[in-house]
Design a protein around this motif. Sequence first.
Motif, PDB file in Angstrom:
ATOM      1  N   ALA A 120       0.900  -1.003   0.213  1.00 37.62           N
ATOM      2  CA  ALA A 120       0.296  -0.194   0.016  1.00 37.62           C
ATOM      3  C   ALA A 120       1.207   0.874   0.511  1.00 37.62           C
ATOM      4  CB  ALA A 120      -0.872  -0.285   1.743  1.00 37.62           C
ATOM      5  N   ILE A 121       1.619   1.686   0.751  1.00 40.87           N
ATOM      6  CA  ILE A 121       2.810   2.635   0.771  1.00 40.87           C
ATOM      7  C   ILE A 121       2.696   2.798  -0.657  1.00 40.87           C
ATOM      8  CG2 ILE A 121       4.541   3.657   1.637  1.00 40.87           C
ATOM      9  CD1 ILE A 121       4.400   2.070   4.037  1.00 40.87           C
ATOM     10  N   GLY A 122       3.884   1.503  -1.368  1.00 41.85           N
ATOM     11  CA  GLY A 122       4.203   2.338  -2.244  1.00 41.85           C
ATOM     12  C   GLY A 122       2.827   2.388  -3.755  1.00 41.85           C
ATOM     13  N   LEU A 123       2.441   1.937  -3.363  1.00 42.81           N
ATOM     14  CA  LEU A 123       1.127   2.447  -4.185  1.00 42.81           C
ATOM     15  C   LEU A 123       0.574   3.441  -4.234  1.00 42.81           C
ATOM     16  CD1 LEU A 123      -1.298  -0.809  -4.649  1.00 42.81           C
ATOM     17  CD2 LEU A 123       0.063  -0.246  -6.507  1.00 42.81           C
ATOM     18  N   SER A 124       0.414   4.336  -3.021  1.00 42.84           N
ATOM     19  CA  SER A 124       0.474   5.546  -2.587  1.00 42.84           C
ATOM     20  C   SER A 124       1.516   6.601  -3.194  1.00 42.84           C
ATOM     21  CB  SER A 124       0.680   5.888  -1.145  1.00 42.84           C
ATOM     22  OG  SER A 124       1.689   6.066  -0.417  1.00 42.84           O
ATOM     23  N   PHE A 125       2.302   5.896  -3.808  1.00 40.57           N
ATOM     24  CA  PHE A 125       3.462   6.858  -4.646  1.00 40.57           C
ATOM     25  C   PHE A 125       2.956   6.890  -6.293  1.00 40.57           C
ATOM     26  CE2 PHE A 125       6.511   5.728  -1.127  1.00 40.57           C
ATOM     27  CZ  PHE A 125       6.062   7.071  -0.184  1.00 40.57           C
ATOM     28  N   PHE A 126       2.086   6.490  -6.906  1.00 35.65           N
ATOM     29  CA  PHE A 126       1.705   6.005  -8.199  1.00 35.65           C
ATOM     30  C   PHE A 126       0.624   6.276  -8.233  1.00 35.65           C
ATOM     31  CE2 PHE A 126       5.951   3.254  -7.397  1.00 35.65           C
ATOM     32  CZ  PHE A 126       6.227   3.653  -8.726  1.00 35.65           C
ATOM     33  N   ASN A 127       0.097   7.119  -9.297  1.00 30.33           N
ATOM     34  CA  ASN A 127      -1.386   7.161  -9.609  1.00 30.33           C
ATOM     35  C   ASN A 127      -2.140   5.335 -10.197  1.00 30.33           C
ATOM     36  OD1 ASN A 127      -3.917   7.846 -11.133  1.00 30.33           O
ATOM     37  ND2 ASN A 127      -3.180   9.572 -12.318  1.00 30.33           N
ATOM     38  N   VAL A 128      -2.694   4.932  -9.906  1.00 28.36           N
ATOM     39  CA  VAL A 128      -3.363   3.162 -10.310  1.00 28.36           C
ATOM     40  C   VAL A 128      -4.606   3.918 -10.613  1.00 28.36           C
ATOM     41  CG1 VAL A 128      -3.092   1.662  -9.966  1.00 28.36           C
ATOM     42  CG2 VAL A 128      -1.417   2.654  -9.308  1.00 28.36           C
ATOM     43  N   GLN A 129      -5.068   3.529 -11.670  1.00 28.77           N
ATOM     44  CA  GLN A 129      -6.154   3.331 -12.821  1.00 28.77           C
ATOM     45  C   GLN A 129      -6.376   2.012 -12.485  1.00 28.77           C
ATOM     46  OE1 GLN A 129      -8.520   5.884 -12.627  1.00 28.77           O
ATOM     47  NE2 GLN A 129      -7.014   7.270 -11.281  1.00 28.77           N
ATOM     48  N   LEU A 130      -7.653   1.370 -11.748  1.00 30.30           N
ATOM     49  CA  LEU A 130      -8.115  -0.170 -11.299  1.00 30.30           C
ATOM     50  C   LEU A 130      -8.972   0.002 -13.596  1.00 30.30           C
ATOM     51  CD1 LEU A 130      -9.728  -1.041  -8.621  1.00 30.30           C
ATOM     52  CD2 LEU A 130      -7.628  -1.606  -9.560  1.00 30.30           C
ATOM     53  N   GLY A 131      -7.882  -1.327 -14.283  1.00 35.67           N
ATOM     54  CA  GLY A 131      -8.948  -1.452 -15.835  1.00 35.67           C
ATOM     55  C   GLY A 131      -8.205  -0.319 -16.372  1.00 35.67           C
ATOM     56  N   SER A 132      -7.469   1.013 -16.337  1.00 35.45           N
ATOM     57  CA  SER A 132      -6.826   1.169 -17.215  1.00 35.45           C
ATOM     58  C   SER A 132      -6.088   0.644 -18.577  1.00 35.45           C
ATOM     59  CB  SER A 132      -7.028   2.374 -16.326  1.00 35.45           C
ATOM     60  OG  SER A 132      -6.427   3.315 -17.595  1.00 35.45           O
ATOM     61  N   PRO A 133      -6.131   1.138 -19.081  1.00 33.13           N
ATOM     62  CA  PRO A 133      -4.880   0.479 -20.313  1.00 33.13           C
ATOM     63  C   PRO A 133      -3.069   0.712 -20.036  1.00 33.13           C
ATOM     64  CG  PRO A 133      -6.510   1.378 -21.290  1.00 33.13           C
ATOM     65  CD  PRO A 133      -6.237   1.303 -20.453  1.00 33.13           C
ATOM     66  N   ARG A 134      -3.489   2.692 -19.499  1.00 33.91           N
ATOM     67  CA  ARG A 134      -2.695   3.026 -18.705  1.00 33.91           C
ATOM     68  C   ARG A 134      -2.157   2.917 -18.034  1.00 33.91           C
ATOM     69  NH1 ARG A 134      -4.232   9.208 -18.597  1.00 33.91           N
ATOM     70  NH2 ARG A 134      -2.650   9.258 -18.403  1.00 33.91           N
ATOM     71  N   PRO A 135      -0.671   2.672 -17.819  1.00 29.86           N
ATOM     72  CA  PRO A 135       0.203   2.019 -16.487  1.00 29.86           C
ATOM     73  C   PRO A 135       0.480   2.617 -15.864  1.00 29.86           C
ATOM     74  CG  PRO A 135       1.948   2.808 -18.719  1.00 29.86           C
ATOM     75  CD  PRO A 135       0.402   3.245 -19.697  1.00 29.86           C
ATOM     76  N   PRO A 136       0.477   2.659 -14.030  1.00 30.06           N
ATOM     77  CA  PRO A 136       0.794   3.472 -14.143  1.00 30.06           C
ATOM     78  C   PRO A 136       1.925   4.232 -13.462  1.00 30.06           C
ATOM     79  CG  PRO A 136       1.054   1.320 -12.957  1.00 30.06           C
ATOM     80  CD  PRO A 136       1.586   1.350 -13.972  1.00 30.06           C
ATOM     81  N   THR A 137       1.955   5.702 -12.870  1.00 28.30           N
ATOM     82  CA  THR A 137       2.148   6.689 -13.128  1.00 28.30           C
ATOM     83  C   THR A 137       2.956   7.082 -11.986  1.00 28.30           C
ATOM     84  OG1 THR A 137       1.348   8.363 -13.556  1.00 28.30           O
ATOM     85  CG2 THR A 137       1.865   7.866 -15.165  1.00 28.30           C
ATOM     86  N   PHE A 138       4.452   7.116 -11.831  1.00 32.58           N
ATOM     87  CA  PHE A 138       4.984   7.854 -10.369  1.00 32.58           C
ATOM     88  C   PHE A 138       4.593   9.302  -9.757  1.00 32.58           C
ATOM     89  CE2 PHE A 138       8.696   9.572  -7.247  1.00 32.58           C
ATOM     90  CZ  PHE A 138       8.227   8.235  -6.194  1.00 32.58           C
ATOM     91  N   VAL A 139       3.869   9.401  -8.641  1.00 36.93           N
ATOM     92  CA  VAL A 139       4.031  10.665  -8.694  1.00 36.93           C
ATOM     93  C   VAL A 139       4.033  11.444  -7.318  1.00 36.93           C
ATOM     94  CG1 VAL A 139       1.675  10.547 -10.060  1.00 36.93           C
ATOM     95  CG2 VAL A 139       1.260   9.558  -7.388  1.00 36.93           C
ATOM     96  N   GLY A 140       5.325  10.397  -6.617  1.00 39.14           N
ATOM     97  CA  GLY A 140       5.751  10.930  -5.491  1.00 39.14           C
ATOM     98  C   GLY A 140       4.966  11.213  -3.777  1.00 39.14           C
ATOM     99  N   PHE A 141       4.565  12.113  -3.461  1.00 33.20           N
ATOM    100  CA  PHE A 141       4.150  12.633  -2.051  1.00 33.20           C
ATOM    101  C   PHE A 141       3.028  13.262  -2.776  1.00 33.20           C
ATOM    102  CE2 PHE A 141       8.198  11.287  -0.479  1.00 33.20           C
ATOM    103  CZ  PHE A 141       8.018  10.290   0.850  1.00 33.20           C
TER     104      PHE A 141
END
Length: 328
Positions: free
Chosen positions: A59-80
């Motif tokens: 969960a800590i790792g996912l909180s640093f990324f912009n993750v969309q469920l079911g989206s074809p776009r890969p997660p993007t790193f957004v930091g804090f």
Amino acid sequence: MTSTTTPPPAAPAAPIAERRRRVPRQLRRQRSDLVAGPLMALPAMAGIVLFIAVPFVAAIGLSFFNVQLGSPRPPTFVGFSQYVRLFTDPVEAPQFLRALGNNLFFAVVVIPLQTGLALVFAVLLNQQLKGIRFFRTFFFMPVVFPMALVAVIWRVILDRSGSGLLNSAVETVTGGAVGPHDWLGSGATAMLSVIALSIWQGVGFQMVIILAALQEIPEERYEAARLDRANRFQQFVHITVPGVRNTLIFVVLLTTIFAFRVYDQVYILITTAGGNENALRTVLYQATNAIITENSVGRATAISVVLFVIIVVVALVQRAVLRQRSES
């Protein structure tokens, strides 16, 4: 003629070979204890690592990324940025702070009230009376009910129409002078209604824990107090409360964790009974809503991490304060 008594002969010392055999036995026993302890704790530790530690680190790792469920776009790193938005975004920050305030209000009311009621009920049910097992079962019964069922029952009780059980009772008592009230829709009574529901459902669990501690207090202490002409209140203050002090600390910490995890009853009453969403919004409800409505896993995990840190800090401070008071 004086007779002299000779002392009995001393017991022969254990042979050196036998003493040498005892030492390895003790060492082997200590080594086996050192091995047996970790082996017995291994299943519990494995469960904690697999189901608590690993998901929390993820969960800590996912909180640093912009993750969309079911989206074809890969997660993007957004930091804090997810954490910064919780406290600075003009739209999201007021909702999160309101949810956090609702959680704090819920905890401040529920923790002392539920713990106090649990202690009172445990003392009453610790009496040796006929049929006391029936009353113990009756008070513990709401704990067995799932929270979903409890929320449905209280939805009928708190129904806004005149046919609701609470509105009908108020109208009967007041002779019709007080009309129906929207207990869940009103911002003034929505959270108070959830507090009453939660205490009714959870007080039996704390009661059983305290009741077990009460039964461990020796009866000789109460007999000595009665001989010293101590009344019931003095026995309660000077014997009962100190006897269950450590248990009360545990119950308070456990109730604190449950108070910050409130979600089921809030979600059911908002979605099915028209509850005031702004007044009933909690941090876990906010996190779940971020996934359901906004499809944002990163924001939901950021909210969950913040909630976890708040619970840990509150629990540590509360434990230190309660321990200092108990020692003093």
